[in-house]
Design a protein around this motif. Structure first.
Motif, PDB file in Angstrom:
ATOM      1  N   LEU A   1       0.617  -1.010  -0.005  1.00 54.93           N
ATOM      2  CA  LEU A   1      -0.028   0.092   0.153  1.00 54.93           C
ATOM      3  C   LEU A   1       0.917   1.203  -0.075  1.00 54.93           C
ATOM      4  O   LEU A   1       0.407   2.419  -0.640  1.00 54.93           O
ATOM      5  N   GLN A   2       1.930   1.171   0.521  1.00 56.98           N
ATOM      6  CA  GLN A   2       3.007   2.203   0.722  1.00 56.98           C
ATOM      7  C   GLN A   2       3.550   2.601  -0.782  1.00 56.98           C
ATOM      8  O   GLN A   2       4.028   3.762  -1.072  1.00 56.98           O
ATOM      9  N   ALA A   3       3.687   1.547  -1.757  1.00 58.37           N
ATOM     10  CA  ALA A   3       4.146   1.746  -2.727  1.00 58.37           C
ATOM     11  C   ALA A   3       3.285   1.800  -4.023  1.00 58.37           C
ATOM     12  O   ALA A   3       3.597   1.721  -5.256  1.00 58.37           O
ATOM     13  N   LEU A   4       1.977   1.864  -3.646  1.00 60.00           N
ATOM     14  CA  LEU A   4       0.975   2.236  -4.646  1.00 60.00           C
ATOM     15  C   LEU A   4       1.610   3.455  -5.612  1.00 60.00           C
ATOM     16  O   LEU A   4       1.875   4.538  -5.365  1.00 60.00           O
ATOM     17  N   ASP A   5       1.298   3.285  -6.946  1.00 57.49           N
ATOM     18  CA  ASP A   5       1.950   4.291  -7.957  1.00 57.49           C
ATOM     19  C   ASP A   5       0.894   4.966  -8.520  1.00 57.49           C
ATOM     20  O   ASP A   5       0.895   5.764  -9.511  1.00 57.49           O
ATOM     21  N   ALA A   6      -0.400   5.031  -7.933  1.00 55.53           N
ATOM     22  CA  ALA A   6      -1.429   5.909  -8.391  1.00 55.53           C
ATOM     23  C   ALA A   6      -2.496   5.950  -7.233  1.00 55.53           C
ATOM     24  O   ALA A   6      -2.007   5.588  -6.236  1.00 55.53           O
ATOM     25  N   PRO A   7      -3.487   7.083  -7.682  1.00 59.68           N
ATOM     26  CA  PRO A   7      -4.266   7.522  -6.664  1.00 59.68           C
ATOM     27  C   PRO A   7      -5.045   6.275  -6.077  1.00 59.68           C
ATOM     28  O   PRO A   7      -5.204   5.241  -6.492  1.00 59.68           O
ATOM     29  N   SER A   8      -5.662   6.609  -4.825  1.00 64.30           N
ATOM     30  CA  SER A   8      -6.333   5.485  -4.314  1.00 64.30           C
ATOM     31  C   SER A   8      -7.472   6.032  -3.292  1.00 64.30           C
ATOM     32  O   SER A   8      -7.276   7.224  -3.080  1.00 64.30           O
ATOM     33  N   VAL A   9      -8.478   5.375  -3.159  1.00 65.08           N
ATOM     34  CA  VAL A   9      -9.687   5.652  -2.435  1.00 65.08           C
ATOM     35  C   VAL A   9     -10.133   4.652  -1.387  1.00 65.08           C
ATOM     36  O   VAL A   9     -10.104   3.260  -1.674  1.00 65.08           O
ATOM     37  N   LEU A  10     -10.329   5.090  -0.063  1.00 63.71           N
ATOM     38  CA  LEU A  10     -10.739   4.096   0.746  1.00 63.71           C
ATOM     39  C   LEU A  10     -12.423   3.976   0.836  1.00 63.71           C
ATOM     40  O   LEU A  10     -12.951   4.991   0.767  1.00 63.71           O
ATOM     41  N   ALA A  11     -12.839   2.630   0.600  1.00 58.58           N
ATOM     42  CA  ALA A  11     -14.221   2.438   0.877  1.00 58.58           C
ATOM     43  C   ALA A  11     -14.605   1.849   2.080  1.00 58.58           C
ATOM     44  O   ALA A  11     -14.207   0.860   2.465  1.00 58.58           O
ATOM     45  N   VAL A  12     -15.630   2.425   2.727  1.00 58.62           N
ATOM     46  CA  VAL A  12     -16.178   2.260   4.136  1.00 58.62           C
ATOM     47  C   VAL A  12     -17.390   1.681   4.271  1.00 58.62           C
ATOM     48  O   VAL A  12     -18.246   2.669   4.015  1.00 58.62           O
ATOM     49  N   SER A  13     -17.926   0.568   4.519  1.00 60.20           N
ATOM     50  CA  SER A  13     -19.218   0.171   4.603  1.00 60.20           C
ATOM     51  C   SER A  13     -19.569  -0.317   6.170  1.00 60.20           C
ATOM     52  O   SER A  13     -20.617  -0.828   6.351  1.00 60.20           O
TER      53      SER A  13
END
Length: 261
Positions: free
Chosen positions: A180-192
């Protein structure tokens, strides 16, 4: 007509799922349709109960005026213990459409479910009004859905809680945090699930937690959005509901707003 979000063809983005272990497929498919890859971060796995005490409680629930199922997992676990087709007509209530479908697939008849798929929506159903002196069974797991139990009792009903499954906590492996620390693009957290978010956050490395709190988070309800904001998240948006497609669409729109050039 709703505008479609513009997602550049060469853009990869990530949806971070906090679903239970083995329960990410629906969100993964929905994210793929929106051009995203999914990273699964499971705070727990689900384990159905199969013991005499649970079976006895479920038998008592059959006589209740209302049986409220709080998740598809509750429907699946209950179906392993008894035929759902024998439950009293007009007694079944589901917290959302996903739970209602899970009940019907397993033989249940008519199921009342809200358009607003959360505790508040369920409590606003006509089936949940006029509960004074009625018996209501809450078919669920330990923890969570405290609002439903409290409001059912406040409305004068006798509450029977039937925990048909449980959440077994999981430790997130260090290798996943590194990914996760090395992700090379934007990310979004989904919370249900607010419980899932609170279970995962203490495990997140400090630098990654600060990054998460500054990137978009999509919540399945306004209540969850308030909880996320209180936990330090600054870019919180509310999805149309908790279904995988609703969360994935909200996440895409958070990164790539509709009608963006």
């Amino acid at each position: 007509m709703n505008s479609r979000a513009y997602v550049p063809a060469d853009t990869a983005w990530y949806l971070i799922s906090l679903r239970p272990s083995g329960q990410h497929d629906g969100l993964r498919r929905a994210a793929a349709r929106c051009g995203a890859r999914t990273v699964a971060v499971s705070p727990w796995r689900l384990r159905a109960r199969d013991d005499a005490a649970t079976r006895d409680q479920l038998r008592l629930a059959q006589a209740c005026d209302r049986l409220v199922f709080t998740s598809p997992a509750a429907a699946a676990a209950a179906a392993r213990l008894m035929p759902l087709g024998q439950l009293k007509a007009g007694s079944l209530v589901a917290v959302g459409q996903g739970t209602a479908r899970a009940l019907r697939r397993r033989g249940a008849g008519v199921v009342a479910a809200p358009a607003r798929m959360d505790s508040e929506g369920l409590l606003a159903l006509p089936a949940m009004a006029n509960l004074h002196d009625k018996r209501v069974a809450l078919v669920t797991a330990p923890g969570g859905r405290g609002m439903i139990a409290a409001q059912v009792q406040a409305r004068g009903a006798q509450l029977l809680r039937v925990d048909v499954y449980e959440r077994v906590p999981l430790q997130v492996p260090a290798s996943l945090w590194s990914r996760l620390q090395a992700l090379d693009a934007p990310s979004v957290l989904a919370v249900s699930s607010g419980e899932a978010l609170e279970r995962v956050l203490p495990q997140v490395p400090p630098a990654l937690r600060r990054r998460w709190q500054q990137q978009p988070l999509v919540a399945a309800s306004a209540r969850l959005a308030e909880q996320a904001t209180a936990l330090g998240f600054t870019r919180v948006q509310v999805a149309a509901g908790p279904l995988p497609g609703q969360l994935a669409s909200a996440a895409r729109n958070a990164l790539f707003p509709p009608d963006a050039p």
